[in-house]
Enzyme design. Sequence first.
Site, PDB file in Angstrom:
ATOM      1  N   ASN A 134       0.867  -1.173   0.000  1.00 47.05           N
ATOM      2  CA  ASN A 134       0.000   0.000   0.000  1.00 47.05           C
ATOM      3  C   ASN A 134       0.907   1.226   0.000  1.00 47.05           C
ATOM      4  O   ASN A 134       1.505   1.556   1.018  1.00 47.05           O
ATOM      5  CB  ASN A 134      -0.894  -0.036   1.252  1.00 47.05           C
ATOM      6  N   TRP A 135       0.982   1.864  -1.163  1.00 50.51           N
ATOM      7  CA  TRP A 135       1.924   2.988  -1.297  1.00 50.51           C
ATOM      8  C   TRP A 135       1.381   4.273  -0.682  1.00 50.51           C
ATOM      9  O   TRP A 135       2.068   5.290  -0.659  1.00 50.51           O
ATOM     10  CB  TRP A 135       2.300   3.177  -2.777  1.00 50.51           C
ATOM     11  N   LYS A 136       0.123   4.254  -0.269  1.00 48.72           N
ATOM     12  CA  LYS A 136      -0.516   5.413   0.385  1.00 48.72           C
ATOM     13  C   LYS A 136      -0.299   6.681  -0.464  1.00 48.72           C
ATOM     14  O   LYS A 136      -0.209   6.588  -1.684  1.00 48.72           O
ATOM     15  CB  LYS A 136       0.004   5.548   1.821  1.00 48.72           C
ATOM     16  N   HIS A 139      -9.441   0.961   5.090  1.00 51.67           N
ATOM     17  CA  HIS A 139      -8.159   1.199   5.765  1.00 51.67           C
ATOM     18  C   HIS A 139      -8.375   2.132   6.960  1.00 51.67           C
ATOM     19  O   HIS A 139      -9.188   3.055   6.904  1.00 51.67           O
ATOM     20  CB  HIS A 139      -7.149   1.807   4.783  1.00 51.67           C
ATOM     21  N   GLU A 153      -6.761   4.527   8.008  1.00 54.33           N
ATOM     22  CA  GLU A 153      -6.571   5.960   7.722  1.00 54.33           C
ATOM     23  C   GLU A 153      -7.824   6.542   7.068  1.00 54.33           C
ATOM     24  O   GLU A 153      -8.166   7.703   7.299  1.00 54.33           O
ATOM     25  CB  GLU A 153      -5.324   6.140   6.840  1.00 54.33           C
ATOM     26  N   GLU A 177      -5.284  -5.119  10.459  1.00 54.84           N
ATOM     27  CA  GLU A 177      -4.248  -4.113  10.692  1.00 54.84           C
ATOM     28  C   GLU A 177      -4.510  -3.408  12.021  1.00 54.84           C
ATOM     29  O   GLU A 177      -5.304  -2.453  12.072  1.00 54.84           O
ATOM     30  CB  GLU A 177      -4.257  -3.077   9.560  1.00 54.84           C
ATOM     31  N   GLY A 193       2.666   2.076  10.877  1.00 52.43           N
ATOM     32  CA  GLY A 193       3.618   3.180  10.750  1.00 52.43           C
ATOM     33  C   GLY A 193       4.325   3.538  12.045  1.00 52.43           C
ATOM     34  O   GLY A 193       4.979   4.575  12.136  1.00 52.43           O
ATOM     35  N   SER A 234       3.657  -2.389  10.299  1.00 50.43           N
ATOM     36  CA  SER A 234       5.120  -2.432  10.496  1.00 50.43           C
ATOM     37  C   SER A 234       5.746  -3.777  10.127  1.00 50.43           C
ATOM     38  O   SER A 234       6.670  -4.226  10.796  1.00 50.43           O
ATOM     39  CB  SER A 234       5.470  -2.036  11.939  1.00 50.43           C
ATOM     40  N   GLY A 266       2.972  -1.203   4.301  1.00 52.40           N
ATOM     41  CA  GLY A 266       2.996   0.238   4.046  1.00 52.40           C
ATOM     42  C   GLY A 266       4.426   0.689   3.759  1.00 52.40           C
ATOM     43  O   GLY A 266       4.952   0.486   2.665  1.00 52.40           O
ATOM     44  N   GLY A 267       5.058   1.273   4.753  1.00 47.10           N
ATOM     45  CA  GLY A 267       6.392   1.872   4.607  1.00 47.10           C
ATOM     46  C   GLY A 267       7.391   1.028   3.837  1.00 47.10           C
ATOM     47  O   GLY A 267       8.044   1.525   2.900  1.00 47.10           O
TER      48      GLY A 267
HETATM   49  P1  13P Z   1       3.154   0.178   7.741  1.00 51.08           P
HETATM   50  O1  13P Z   1       3.684  -1.085   7.115  1.00 51.08           O
HETATM   51  O2  13P Z   1       3.884   1.404   7.293  1.00 51.08           O
HETATM   52  O3  13P Z   1       3.032   0.057   9.221  1.00 51.08           O
HETATM   53  O4  13P Z   1       1.662   0.373   7.173  1.00 51.08           O
HETATM   54  C1  13P Z   1       0.769  -0.681   7.213  1.00 51.08           C
HETATM   55  C2  13P Z   1      -0.432  -0.291   6.451  1.00 51.08           C
HETATM   56  O5  13P Z   1      -1.167   0.589   6.835  1.00 51.08           O
HETATM   57  C3  13P Z   1      -0.697  -1.004   5.190  1.00 51.08           C
HETATM   58  O6  13P Z   1      -1.968  -0.712   4.713  1.00 51.08           O
END
Ligand code: 13P
Length: 250
Positions: free
Chosen positions: A9-11, A95, A97, A167, A173, A213, A234-235
Amino acid sequence: MREKIVAGNWKMNNDLAETEELISKLKLQMVKEPEAKVMVAPGFPNLYPTFQALKDTPVIVAAQNMHENESGAYTGEVSAAMLKSVGVTTVILGHSERRAYFHEDSAILKKKVLTAINNDMTVIFCFGEELEDRKNDKHFDLVEKQLKEALFDLPKSAWKNIILAYEPVWAIGTGETASPEQAQEMHKHIRTLLDKNVGKEVADSTSILYGGSVKPNNAKEIFAKEDVDGGLIGGASLNAVDFVAIVNSF
Ligand code: 13P
């Protein structure tokens, strides 16, 4: 058979040039037929170029969100038909967020999931508790509520198009990961809920991803757990070497 899946997920990261660079690196790093199904979710403007660039690979391109209505006067929104017209048939919904910053609740998410299913799309449905819920020992109930409200009314046939992504919000994050045991405990709970509310067949065949993470140094241990079928990253998905290391962690 449950599929092993690793989705990036490149957000809200990477402009077009950065997206193209990341894709080039991914193509160099990744073996031709990875053991896991691989997905990446760029921002809306980069979906089509990403789809084009990855057409000759097994990597699937997913969107990070979608509107619940088919079309119309919803300025700034993107429909299922728009996504499909640029080759995107998978969408991340729910998600944390989106829930936290854009007020997406179960009622809206239920509609979004239904719209995606009606358009024959695959949904990566995200859910998970906040730290407060876990501290108060409410995490199992909260997850049950999130699944029940958005998904358990769906027809059984819809489940072949649903991937679940647990999640825990406190692990996103933050560099703090659920331990492999905590992930397994929750994933088993989720599978039991599927069994009870939808049926054994669906419980046995639905992939449940862990997100929060996940890094190259912890992916193997987490993915080794019986009920963990992969990860939503994510990251670490913004770095080709790290992402491919995670893809290869089964
Ligand atoms: P991180 O891997 O950066 O913690 O993010 C997870 C995430 O929200 C994937 O959708």
